[in-house]
Every structure is written in C-alpha cells, then in structure tokens.
Scaffold this motif. Sequence first.
Motif, PDB file in Angstrom:
ATOM      1  N   VAL A  62      53.485  39.479  41.161  1.00 52.14           N
ATOM      2  CA  VAL A  62      53.274  40.395  39.930  1.00 52.14           C
ATOM      3  C   VAL A  62      51.812  41.087  39.994  1.00 52.14           C
ATOM      4  CG1 VAL A  62      53.743  40.461  37.441  1.00 52.14           C
ATOM      5  CG2 VAL A  62      55.216  39.042  38.796  1.00 52.14           C
ATOM      6  N   ALA A  63      51.748  42.323  39.692  1.00 49.82           N
ATOM      7  CA  ALA A  63      50.689  42.671  39.402  1.00 49.82           C
ATOM      8  C   ALA A  63      49.617  42.115  38.454  1.00 49.82           C
ATOM      9  CB  ALA A  63      50.806  44.348  39.119  1.00 49.82           C
ATOM     10  N   SER A  64      48.532  42.265  38.733  1.00 55.37           N
ATOM     11  CA  SER A  64      47.345  41.592  37.911  1.00 55.37           C
ATOM     12  C   SER A  64      46.747  42.306  36.864  1.00 55.37           C
ATOM     13  CB  SER A  64      46.296  40.959  38.644  1.00 55.37           C
ATOM     14  OG  SER A  64      45.576  42.128  39.432  1.00 55.37           O
ATOM     15  N   SER A  65      47.441  43.674  36.615  1.00 58.64           N
ATOM     16  CA  SER A  65      46.972  44.514  35.339  1.00 58.64           C
ATOM     17  C   SER A  65      48.374  45.277  35.077  1.00 58.64           C
ATOM     18  CB  SER A  65      45.907  45.236  36.016  1.00 58.64           C
ATOM     19  OG  SER A  65      46.145  46.333  36.961  1.00 58.64           O
ATOM     20  N   ASP A  66      48.251  45.549  33.801  1.00 60.08           N
ATOM     21  CA  ASP A  66      49.170  46.638  33.419  1.00 60.08           C
ATOM     22  C   ASP A  66      51.008  46.448  33.845  1.00 60.08           C
ATOM     23  OD1 ASP A  66      47.198  47.754  32.069  1.00 60.08           O
ATOM     24  OD2 ASP A  66      47.343  49.417  33.172  1.00 60.08           O
ATOM     25  N   VAL A  67      51.233  45.074  33.582  1.00 62.20           N
ATOM     26  CA  VAL A  67      52.717  44.819  33.926  1.00 62.20           C
ATOM     27  C   VAL A  67      53.635  45.754  33.186  1.00 62.20           C
ATOM     28  CG1 VAL A  67      54.408  43.273  33.546  1.00 62.20           C
ATOM     29  CG2 VAL A  67      52.140  42.519  34.551  1.00 62.20           C
ATOM     30  N   PHE A  68      53.321  46.241  31.932  1.00 60.30           N
ATOM     31  CA  PHE A  68      54.237  47.117  31.014  1.00 60.30           C
ATOM     32  C   PHE A  68      54.405  48.365  31.706  1.00 60.30           C
ATOM     33  CE2 PHE A  68      50.385  48.555  29.232  1.00 60.30           C
ATOM     34  CZ  PHE A  68      50.657  49.947  29.014  1.00 60.30           C
ATOM     35  N   LYS A  69      53.385  48.690  32.769  1.00 66.08           N
ATOM     36  CA  LYS A  69      53.850  50.139  33.343  1.00 66.08           C
ATOM     37  C   LYS A  69      54.669  49.847  34.766  1.00 66.08           C
ATOM     38  CE  LYS A  69      49.453  51.961  32.067  1.00 66.08           C
ATOM     39  NZ  LYS A  69      47.975  52.515  32.587  1.00 66.08           N
TER      40      LYS A  69
END
Length: 343
Positions: A62-69
């Motif tokens: 999972v991406a380490s930033s801005d998961v909501f994007k």
Amino acid sequence: MFLKIFIITRLLAQSIWAAQTVLRFGCSQIVVERLDPLVNPGTNHSPHVHQVTGGNAFSASVASSDVFKIANCTTCSFSEDLSNYWNANLYFKARNGTYKRVPQVPNRGLTGEVGGMTVYYTSPYDGSKVTAFKPGFQMLAGHAEQRVPGGVTQWNAICFRCYNAKNFGGENQAPCSDKTVDSVSLSTKACPGGICTNIRFPTCWDGVNWDSADHLSHVSYPASKASEDNGPCPSTHPVKLPQLMFEVIWDTTSFNDKSLWPTDGSQPFVFSMGDNTGYGQHGDYIFGWKDNVLQKAMEVGCFGASCSALKTQSFSDANKCAVPDEVKEPIDGWISTLPGMSM
C-alpha cells in the motif's frame, strides 16, 4: 447556594461533554486473507489471516502517502474514510483438531455491516484539542507474538469481554475499564452472547514521523494512566492524537457445545497467528481520510455515526466496495490447520 453551584457544575460538565468528539461507526469486511502491507509489505502470503475493513486500495503493498487518492470506495459508513483497519481472526479448534473461523457480527445500534468492526475516534474528555493523523500515517497496536501478560496490557490497550446474552455490544460500557468483567486474555468459559475484543491504539505522536521501522516507535501510549484516562503524553511524543479504537464482536455462540471443547477443559479459541491466550491480539492502521475532514470532525464535537463535517453512505452502498482475493487458500469451513501455521 447549593442549587446554584449544582447548576453551574452541570452546565460546565455539559459544555465539556459537548466539546468531546466521539466518532463511532461501522466498517464491513472488504477482504479476509493472509496479507499485511505494514508488517509484511509486498509479501503474498503474510504469516496469518486478517480481517480487513475500509478502502479498496488494500493490497500486499500500500502506498505510504495519500491512500485516499488511490482508493475509490470504502466499506465504512463515513464515505470519506478510505483508511484500512485490520485485525487477526479468531478460530475455533474442535476436539478432533480441526479449525473453523468464528464469524464477526455488527455491534448493537449499527446495522448493515458484513462482519467487520466498529471504529472509534475520540478526543479527550476535557475537550482539549487533538491533531488528526495525516496522509502516510501508519501504526500498530499490540504484538502478534505476545503470549504472556505485559506489553500494551499495562495501558488497557487490548481486552476482551465475555457477553452473557446475545446482544453484541453497544451497552454504553467503557471497554477495558471494568476489571470485574474485562480481561486481557481470552475467557476460559463459554460466552453465551459471544466475545468482544477492543484494541486501543497509541494516543501520542513524536510530531515528526508518519511511520517508523517497527510501526510503533513514532507513537506512544500516555506517560501515565490507562488509555481511557487520556493521560499526558511523554516528552518524546508530545503531540496528542485522537484515540483510535477497534471493537470487534465475535459470534462464538455456535461453538458453545462443551462436547466439542478439549477434554482437559481448556478454552478452544485461537487467533489466526496460533495464539490461544489472547495476549497476541493486535490491530493495524493505515490512514486514508480525504483531505482534512478528520481534523474538522475532531473539532466540531461530533458524536456517533453522524457528523455535520462528514459525508455518510448506506451499507447497501458500502458493501459493494471490494478488492480481489490475492491469496487463494481455504480459510472458512472446517480446515485441518490454521492458514500459514503448522499447528
């Protein structure tokens, strides 16, 4: 004079209570499988089975930033919460040595969820401000390898409640705070109404790092007192965070037939990492709220599953959110071993 003091005291108490935010909302399961992008990033399979709720960005990595994007839907009732919340699963071990996953059910007062959990974000009782999590924030609560008292139990961060009736929670209780009914280990007796697990996360942050190598060092429990007492933060982690808590209701009622239990009288429930004590119960969190909405919600004194600062969705919509199974193995029905475990 006494009446005047009483009225002033009540008004002050009401103003403090009104200032506290208590978000309490349901999130359905989005997947149940052996993935853990925090502890075992990029690994397919992780060592044990988790129940996962929240946004559909969940994967082995999972991406380490801005998961909501990245996510475009969530199984939570607040549609702007694309975070992921997950915990180890509970299994029943029958006398013949086979295992069956214990189903999870919605909390009282929350309807429409499929399995899942109740999620809480609360601010201190005194109405003092908290700093909401930011994009890239990740953390753990508990230790999967724990098998004896200690660790986070000193802050009442992990506990169990054995229900006497099938009402599945929502009884206006303060989980983990009543030592007469709460325990940091699994009950040794059959629970007529199921078992409730509470997992409380650290409430103090170092103010610098969104994550750390162990997903623990950047956060801390209070310097003193238990989690529910909103104790002061240590000097190393001075920033007060919202209290994040998972509440999971396990429907153990179909497994209360003592003829299925071990002949030595020991309790038959075991977590997916092979833990039959309960001390190893743990939770994982990846922040994914849109923009700055969580901070706004923590400042307006919202209470429960509705909040003027947040958008909600029905569970008929939330339950349409899904992710594909990445791990192809049997996890339900009667199975000979715990997935990923030799016992």
